[in-house]
Design a protein around this motif. Sequence first.
Motif, PDB file in Angstrom:
ATOM      1  N   SER A   1      -3.735  -9.290 -21.445  1.00  0.00           N
ATOM      2  CA  SER A   1      -3.216 -10.437 -20.690  1.00  0.00           C
ATOM      3  C   SER A   1      -4.296 -11.095 -19.849  1.00  0.00           C
ATOM      4  N   ARG A   2      -5.538 -10.640 -20.015  1.00  0.00           N
ATOM      5  CA  ARG A   2      -6.690 -11.146 -19.252  1.00  0.00           C
ATOM      6  C   ARG A   2      -6.447 -11.032 -17.744  1.00  0.00           C
ATOM      7  N   PHE A   3      -5.826  -9.933 -17.356  1.00  0.00           N
ATOM      8  CA  PHE A   3      -5.569  -9.588 -15.946  1.00  0.00           C
ATOM      9  C   PHE A   3      -4.732 -10.666 -15.237  1.00  0.00           C
ATOM     10  N   SER A   4      -3.879 -11.339 -15.987  1.00  0.00           N
ATOM     11  CA  SER A   4      -3.192 -12.527 -15.461  1.00  0.00           C
ATOM     12  C   SER A   4      -2.303 -12.244 -14.252  1.00  0.00           C
ATOM     13  N   GLN A   5      -1.776 -11.020 -14.143  1.00  0.00           N
ATOM     14  CA  GLN A   5      -0.858 -10.706 -13.045  1.00  0.00           C
ATOM     15  C   GLN A   5      -1.506  -9.838 -11.954  1.00  0.00           C
ATOM     16  N   LEU A   6      -2.798  -9.595 -12.083  1.00  0.00           N
ATOM     17  CA  LEU A   6      -3.447  -8.689 -11.130  1.00  0.00           C
ATOM     18  C   LEU A   6      -3.585  -9.296  -9.744  1.00  0.00           C
ATOM     19  N   LEU A   7      -3.856 -10.591  -9.672  1.00  0.00           N
ATOM     20  CA  LEU A   7      -4.189 -11.219  -8.399  1.00  0.00           C
ATOM     21  C   LEU A   7      -3.036 -11.978  -7.762  1.00  0.00           C
ATOM     22  N   ASP A   8      -1.896 -12.023  -8.449  1.00  0.00           N
ATOM     23  CA  ASP A   8      -0.733 -12.725  -7.906  1.00  0.00           C
ATOM     24  C   ASP A   8      -0.235 -11.994  -6.657  1.00  0.00           C
ATOM     25  N   LYS A   9      -0.234 -12.680  -5.536  1.00  0.00           N
ATOM     26  CA  LYS A   9       0.145 -12.035  -4.275  1.00  0.00           C
ATOM     27  C   LYS A   9       1.570 -11.508  -4.304  1.00  0.00           C
ATOM     28  N   GLU A  10       2.434 -12.143  -5.076  1.00  0.00           N
ATOM     29  CA  GLU A  10       3.826 -11.688  -5.170  1.00  0.00           C
ATOM     30  C   GLU A  10       3.929 -10.311  -5.831  1.00  0.00           C
ATOM     31  N   ASN A  11       2.898  -9.910  -6.556  1.00  0.00           N
ATOM     32  CA  ASN A  11       2.902  -8.596  -7.213  1.00  0.00           C
ATOM     33  C   ASN A  11       2.294  -7.498  -6.353  1.00  0.00           C
ATOM     34  N   LEU A  12       1.824  -7.839  -5.160  1.00  0.00           N
ATOM     35  CA  LEU A  12       1.153  -6.870  -4.302  1.00  0.00           C
ATOM     36  C   LEU A  12       2.103  -6.363  -3.222  1.00  0.00           C
ATOM     37  N   LEU A  13       2.227  -5.056  -3.152  1.00  0.00           N
ATOM     38  CA  LEU A  13       3.156  -4.415  -2.220  1.00  0.00           C
ATOM     39  C   LEU A  13       2.397  -3.468  -1.306  1.00  0.00           C
ATOM     40  N   ALA A  14       2.516  -3.672  -0.006  1.00  0.00           N
ATOM     41  CA  ALA A  14       1.933  -2.743   0.967  1.00  0.00           C
ATOM     42  C   ALA A  14       2.780  -1.470   0.974  1.00  0.00           C
ATOM     43  N   THR A  15       2.161  -0.341   0.678  1.00  0.00           N
ATOM     44  CA  THR A  15       2.926   0.904   0.494  1.00  0.00           C
ATOM     45  C   THR A  15       3.150   1.674   1.786  1.00  0.00           C
ATOM     46  N   LYS A  16       2.461   1.292   2.860  1.00  0.00           N
ATOM     47  CA  LYS A  16       2.534   2.008   4.152  1.00  0.00           C
ATOM     48  C   LYS A  16       1.983   3.431   4.034  1.00  0.00           C
ATOM     49  N   THR A  17       1.174   3.659   3.021  1.00  0.00           N
ATOM     50  CA  THR A  17       0.439   4.920   2.903  1.00  0.00           C
ATOM     51  C   THR A  17      -1.046   4.576   2.944  1.00  0.00           C
ATOM     52  N   TYR A  18      -1.859   5.530   3.372  1.00  0.00           N
ATOM     53  CA  TYR A  18      -3.244   5.212   3.680  1.00  0.00           C
ATOM     54  C   TYR A  18      -4.203   6.194   3.026  1.00  0.00           C
ATOM     55  N   TRP A  19      -5.394   5.687   2.735  1.00  0.00           N
ATOM     56  CA  TRP A  19      -6.521   6.513   2.322  1.00  0.00           C
ATOM     57  C   TRP A  19      -7.669   6.157   3.244  1.00  0.00           C
ATOM     58  N   GLN A  20      -8.100   7.138   4.032  1.00  0.00           N
ATOM     59  CA  GLN A  20      -9.057   6.887   5.100  1.00  0.00           C
ATOM     60  C   GLN A  20      -8.487   5.782   5.998  1.00  0.00           C
ATOM     61  N   ASP A  21      -9.206   4.688   6.205  1.00  0.00           N
ATOM     62  CA  ASP A  21      -8.713   3.618   7.086  1.00  0.00           C
ATOM     63  C   ASP A  21      -8.035   2.490   6.323  1.00  0.00           C
ATOM     64  N   ASN A  22      -7.876   2.651   5.020  1.00  0.00           N
ATOM     65  CA  ASN A  22      -7.336   1.565   4.205  1.00  0.00           C
ATOM     66  C   ASN A  22      -5.915   1.849   3.757  1.00  0.00           C
ATOM     67  N   GLN A  23      -5.106   0.794   3.755  1.00  0.00           N
ATOM     68  CA  GLN A  23      -3.760   0.923   3.214  1.00  0.00           C
ATOM     69  C   GLN A  23      -3.810   0.830   1.684  1.00  0.00           C
ATOM     70  N   ILE A  24      -3.043   1.687   1.033  1.00  0.00           N
ATOM     71  CA  ILE A  24      -2.940   1.634  -0.421  1.00  0.00           C
ATOM     72  C   ILE A  24      -1.936   0.546  -0.784  1.00  0.00           C
ATOM     73  N   VAL A  25      -2.395  -0.424  -1.570  1.00  0.00           N
ATOM     74  CA  VAL A  25      -1.551  -1.538  -2.010  1.00  0.00           C
ATOM     75  C   VAL A  25      -1.256  -1.367  -3.490  1.00  0.00           C
ATOM     76  N   LEU A  26      -0.010  -1.536  -3.858  1.00  0.00           N
ATOM     77  CA  LEU A  26       0.432  -1.372  -5.243  1.00  0.00           C
ATOM     78  C   LEU A  26       0.620  -2.721  -5.909  1.00  0.00           C
ATOM     79  N   ASN A  27      -0.005  -2.898  -7.075  1.00  0.00           N
ATOM     80  CA  ASN A  27       0.338  -4.035  -7.921  1.00  0.00           C
ATOM     81  C   ASN A  27       1.560  -3.624  -8.734  1.00  0.00           C
TER      82      ASN A  27
END
Length: 202
Positions: free
Chosen positions: A48-74
């Motif tokens: 799909s040529r990464f067509s849905q990777l950068l769509d902000k609507e597909n990004l979910l803040a998981t409220k879980t963390y790795w070091q100082d960064n939040q893990i975001v789920l596409n």
Amino acid sequence: MNSNRMFIGLGTTCQTAYQLRRCNCYTSGFPLDWFITPFNSISDMIASRFSQLLDKENLLATKTYWQDNQIVLNTYYGVKIYHDFTGESIKENEYQIFYEKMKRRIQRFFFHVDNDDDIVFVVQVSAKQESTEYERLMSVLSAERKGRKYHLCICGHLLPNDELRSDISFFKFRKMPLRLAANDRWKGVDEEWDACIKRIPE
């Protein structure tokens, strides 16, 4: 090692990019370098040529963390993004930086896929896969390469056996990184990766 050969990491974890860099096979950043990616999603994203990777609507803040960064789920591809977001929500300025960086990496990926004469795609698997998933990835890569030479190297602990062919190689890791400090285990075992890279056919 062929100096004209391009190595492109396909995940499924950050270990692949880390080890390619350590082995002096890492020349540029590519889209899947620093994500946790389900194996079947690799084929989906490339096709799909990464067509849905950068769509902000597909990004979910998981409220879980790795070091100082939040893990975001596409949520479309099931990709976990570990290094680009902080705080409890997706900040607009961080999203814009992420967007521009990934856009460059996607463009770079397809530029090399379209133009380089000799590419090795490397993927480290951390879960058992059906053989049909490997065949599907080969089919997607072949379609993108349009007859140009490439080799797919698949490595990991859960592969059934070593196998070496002209177009694909499987390298079964036998050493577990348990002797490493807990924070370093994601890096994998250096000597396993050294052996894996050395046996890729020219």
